[in-house]
Write a protein that holds these residues in place. Structure first.
Motif, PDB file in Angstrom:
ATOM      1  N   ALA A  31      68.199  46.085  47.480  1.00 54.58           N
ATOM      2  CA  ALA A  31      67.889  46.734  46.197  1.00 54.58           C
ATOM      3  C   ALA A  31      67.394  48.166  46.374  1.00 54.58           C
ATOM      4  O   ALA A  31      66.211  48.468  46.249  1.00 54.58           O
ATOM      5  N   ASP A  91      52.281  47.297  48.216  1.00 52.05           N
ATOM      6  CA  ASP A  91      53.576  46.725  47.839  1.00 52.05           C
ATOM      7  C   ASP A  91      53.390  45.394  47.128  1.00 52.05           C
ATOM      8  O   ASP A  91      52.315  44.784  47.185  1.00 52.05           O
ATOM      9  N   VAL A  92      54.446  44.963  46.469  1.00 49.42           N
ATOM     10  CA  VAL A  92      54.364  43.776  45.609  1.00 49.42           C
ATOM     11  C   VAL A  92      54.245  42.493  46.437  1.00 49.42           C
ATOM     12  O   VAL A  92      53.477  41.586  46.095  1.00 49.42           O
ATOM     13  N   ILE A  93      55.008  42.409  47.510  1.00 52.19           N
ATOM     14  CA  ILE A  93      54.943  41.176  48.307  1.00 52.19           C
ATOM     15  C   ILE A  93      53.558  41.031  48.950  1.00 52.19           C
ATOM     16  O   ILE A  93      52.982  39.937  48.971  1.00 52.19           O
ATOM     17  N   TYR A 117      64.176  36.149  44.147  1.00 52.28           N
ATOM     18  CA  TYR A 117      64.128  37.242  45.119  1.00 52.28           C
ATOM     19  C   TYR A 117      63.741  36.623  46.472  1.00 52.28           C
ATOM     20  O   TYR A 117      62.754  35.884  46.569  1.00 52.28           O
ATOM     21  N   PHE A 120      60.302  35.470  48.094  1.00 47.84           N
ATOM     22  CA  PHE A 120      59.471  34.460  47.428  1.00 47.84           C
ATOM     23  C   PHE A 120      59.696  33.079  48.030  1.00 47.84           C
ATOM     24  O   PHE A 120      58.811  32.230  47.997  1.00 47.84           O
ATOM     25  N   THR A 164      59.402  36.267  37.754  1.00 51.32           N
ATOM     26  CA  THR A 164      60.001  37.580  37.999  1.00 51.32           C
ATOM     27  C   THR A 164      60.688  38.026  36.719  1.00 51.32           C
ATOM     28  O   THR A 164      61.600  37.365  36.250  1.00 51.32           O
ATOM     29  N   ASN A 168      65.220  39.150  39.206  1.00 48.99           N
ATOM     30  CA  ASN A 168      66.087  39.387  40.361  1.00 48.99           C
ATOM     31  C   ASN A 168      66.325  38.020  40.972  1.00 48.99           C
ATOM     32  O   ASN A 168      65.361  37.364  41.346  1.00 48.99           O
ATOM     33  N   ASP A 196      55.803  39.183  38.625  1.00 53.03           N
ATOM     34  CA  ASP A 196      56.393  40.324  39.333  1.00 53.03           C
ATOM     35  C   ASP A 196      57.244  41.107  38.333  1.00 53.03           C
ATOM     36  O   ASP A 196      58.322  40.650  37.938  1.00 53.03           O
ATOM     37  N   ILE A 198      58.283  44.345  38.782  1.00 52.90           N
ATOM     38  CA  ILE A 198      58.677  45.571  39.499  1.00 52.90           C
ATOM     39  C   ILE A 198      59.913  46.210  38.863  1.00 52.90           C
ATOM     40  O   ILE A 198      60.089  47.429  38.909  1.00 52.90           O
ATOM     41  N   HIS A 199      60.774  45.380  38.241  1.00 49.12           N
ATOM     42  CA  HIS A 199      61.995  45.926  37.636  1.00 49.12           C
ATOM     43  C   HIS A 199      61.810  46.294  36.157  1.00 49.12           C
ATOM     44  O   HIS A 199      62.785  46.629  35.474  1.00 49.12           O
ATOM     45  N   SER A 231      58.642  51.850  42.476  1.00 46.83           N
ATOM     46  CA  SER A 231      59.511  51.887  43.654  1.00 46.83           C
ATOM     47  C   SER A 231      60.961  51.514  43.376  1.00 46.83           C
ATOM     48  O   SER A 231      61.869  52.087  43.966  1.00 46.83           O
ATOM     49  N   LYS A 232      61.214  50.535  42.491  1.00 43.49           N
ATOM     50  CA  LYS A 232      62.609  50.172  42.180  1.00 43.49           C
ATOM     51  C   LYS A 232      63.188  51.165  41.177  1.00 43.49           C
ATOM     52  O   LYS A 232      64.271  51.692  41.367  1.00 43.49           O
ATOM     53  N   LYS A 240      55.953  52.962  49.746  1.00 38.86           N
ATOM     54  CA  LYS A 240      54.874  51.968  49.806  1.00 38.86           C
ATOM     55  C   LYS A 240      53.720  52.202  48.842  1.00 38.86           C
ATOM     56  O   LYS A 240      52.631  52.662  49.233  1.00 38.86           O
TER      57      LYS A 240
HETATM   58  C1  LIG Z   1      61.681  41.248  42.269  1.00 38.62           C
HETATM   59  C2  LIG Z   1      61.205  42.059  43.427  1.00 38.62           C
HETATM   60  N1  LIG Z   1      59.928  41.969  43.818  1.00 38.62           N
HETATM   61  C3  LIG Z   1      59.453  42.674  44.864  1.00 38.62           C
HETATM   62  C4  LIG Z   1      60.269  43.517  45.586  1.00 38.62           C
HETATM   63  C5  LIG Z   1      59.722  44.237  46.767  1.00 38.62           C
HETATM   64  O1  LIG Z   1      58.651  45.005  46.402  1.00 38.62           O
HETATM   65  P1  LIG Z   1      57.724  45.670  47.509  1.00 38.62           P
HETATM   66  O2  LIG Z   1      58.605  46.506  48.368  1.00 38.62           O
HETATM   67  O3  LIG Z   1      56.760  46.464  46.686  1.00 38.62           O
HETATM   68  O4  LIG Z   1      57.073  44.531  48.236  1.00 38.62           O
HETATM   69  C6  LIG Z   1      61.608  43.650  45.211  1.00 38.62           C
HETATM   70  C7  LIG Z   1      62.507  44.517  45.971  1.00 38.62           C
HETATM   71  O5  LIG Z   1      63.671  44.563  45.769  1.00 38.62           O
HETATM   72  C8  LIG Z   1      62.083  42.910  44.107  1.00 38.62           C
HETATM   73  O6  LIG Z   1      63.353  43.005  43.697  1.00 38.62           O
END
Ligand SMILES: Cc1ncc(COP(=O)(O)O)c(C=O)c1O
Length: 383
Positions: A31, A91-93, A117, A120, A164, A168, A196, A198-199, A231-232, A240
């Motif tokens: 992604a 970061d999200v993870i 994703y 997860f 999510t 994703n 999550d 992020i998108h 970030s996305k 980061k």
């Molecule tokens: C749904 C989702 N969550 C988290 C991430 C990764 O986020 P990060 O790089 O902040 O951990 C992505 C990356 O593609 C994603 O698509």
């Protein structure tokens, strides 16, 4: 922006994960978008390098990001986030792991709706929180959460749901009533949600709107930790930086200490600065990108109909990922097949928890998209 200028030749000139493909190949997997970065972000980063200031972040820089995040949430999602609910992380993870580790006893099962994703499925279990996979429902072609199965998983001992939204890989942007229904199930079990989002800046379908899960009810806010990032949307995942919005008071109490002690300083300074510029000054850029993604998402449907008979695809409402159902074609590992026979690199559905599917990243120039799907069609015909 001249989207056509992002040709494979141009993209191969710099090192990019998405374009790690055999010679002549097309990258349609991880992604990242092929569209570079917003001019204002490039300019601020160039300025930092030119000034030799790749240093630790300053209070002014983090304050600017905090303000930009709060304004973006208010302006785009009508979400009034309180100052003390917002934390900056790397970061999200990492934020998911941090949340699990500090809010649930080790070994607690966590519901992961599938497909999902990829991390997860793996990081939850790898870090001692077994993932309970709950496949979604196909409701007349629309992916929906299986609330009864989530209910059962929570009744059986899972204590959290990883949501999510936008999703994703399937690209769903959940409606208010769907989110509310989930919140009622979660609340009934006294469980919590890691949402999550992020998108969220990448809603692309006409008429679709991102609704933050934590806004659907007071109960939802009280059991939720939301993660988001620039970030996305602005194509800067290597920088980061992510934002955690902790509306759950209980989670805030647990997370504040660890974040203040360490995690809050784990975000990279260029990421903090660029994310502030993204949310504050680069809204036109992402709107232009969203229009291109909308057009590509529709074009992908036309190309699938023309070149990939028997393949099912629903135009996504958000993200830039197409979720292609190859089950009727008999291809069990479509990504492996197309890498070998069409030199197009996609993600295998099974890595998201669903075999016979393929995740296709369409954030590319239109000509590349036509070339990629045309090649895939040819490979399928030759089979
Ligand atoms: C749904 C989702 N969550 C988290 C991430 C990764 O986020 P990060 O790089 O902040 O951990 C992505 C990356 O593609 C994603 O698509």
């Amino acid at each position: 922006m001249d989207f056509a200028s992002f040709t494979p030749e141009y993209l191969q000139r710099a090192e990019r994960l998405k374009w790690q493909v055999p010679a002549g190949g097309i990258g349609a997997w991880v992604a990242e978008m092929d569209y570079g970065v917003a001019p204002a972000i490039a300019e601020v980063l160039r300025g930092m390098v030119d000034a030799g200031s790749l240093a630790y972040n300053t209070p002014r820089q983090t304050a600017a990001l905090r303000e930009a995040t709060l304004s973006f949430c208010a302006d785009r999602y009508d979400w009034q986030v309180a100052e003390d609910e917002l934390f900056i992380v790397s970061d999200v993870i990492g934020a998911l792991l941090l949340t699990l580790r500090h809010t649930l006893p080790a070994g607690t099962p966590v519901v992961v709706p599938t497909p999902a994703y990829m991390p997860f499925l793996s990081v939850t279990t790898a870090f001692g929180y077994p993932a309970v996979l709950v496949p979604g429902i196909d409701a007349d072609g629309e992916y929906q959460l299986d609330l009864d199965a989530i209910d059962s998983a929570l009744a059986a001992g899972a204590r959290a749901v990883v949501l999510t939204n936008p999703h994703n890989p399937v690209g769903r942007v959940y409606r208010h009533e769907e989110l509310l229904a989930l919140s009622e199930v979660v609340e009934r079990h006294g469980a919590q949600v890691f949402s999550d989002e992020i998108h969220a800046p990448l809603v692309i379908a006409e008429g679709a709107t991102h609704i933050p899960y934590a806004t659907v009810s007071e109960a939802a806010a009280a059991h939720t930790v939301t993660a988001t990032a620039a970030s996305k949307g602005w194509n800067i995942p290597g920088l980061k930086c992510a934002q955690l919005i902790v509306t759950s008071e209980a989670a805030r109490t647990e997370l504040r200490g660890p974040i203040q002690a360490y995690y809050g300083s784990s975000a990279a300074t260029p990421g903090i600065v660029a994310s502030a510029v993204a949310y504050r000054d680069s809204r036109d850029w992402i709107d232009e990108v969203r229009a291109q993604l909308r057009s590509n998402s529709i074009l992908l449907g036309e190309l699938v109909a023309e070149h990939l008979p028997g393949v099912r695809y629903n135009v996504p409402q958000g993200t830039y990922l197409g979720w292609l159902d190859f089950r009727e074609t008999g291809l069990e590992s479509p990504a492996e097949f197309f890498l070998k026979n069409a030199n197009v690199r996609c993600n295998e559905g099974i890595t998201c928890g669903a075999s016979g599917f393929l995740r296709f990243n369409f954030a590319m120039a239109e000509a590349t998209l036509r070339d990629a799907v045309g090649r895939m069609g040819e490979a399928l015909r030759r089979r």
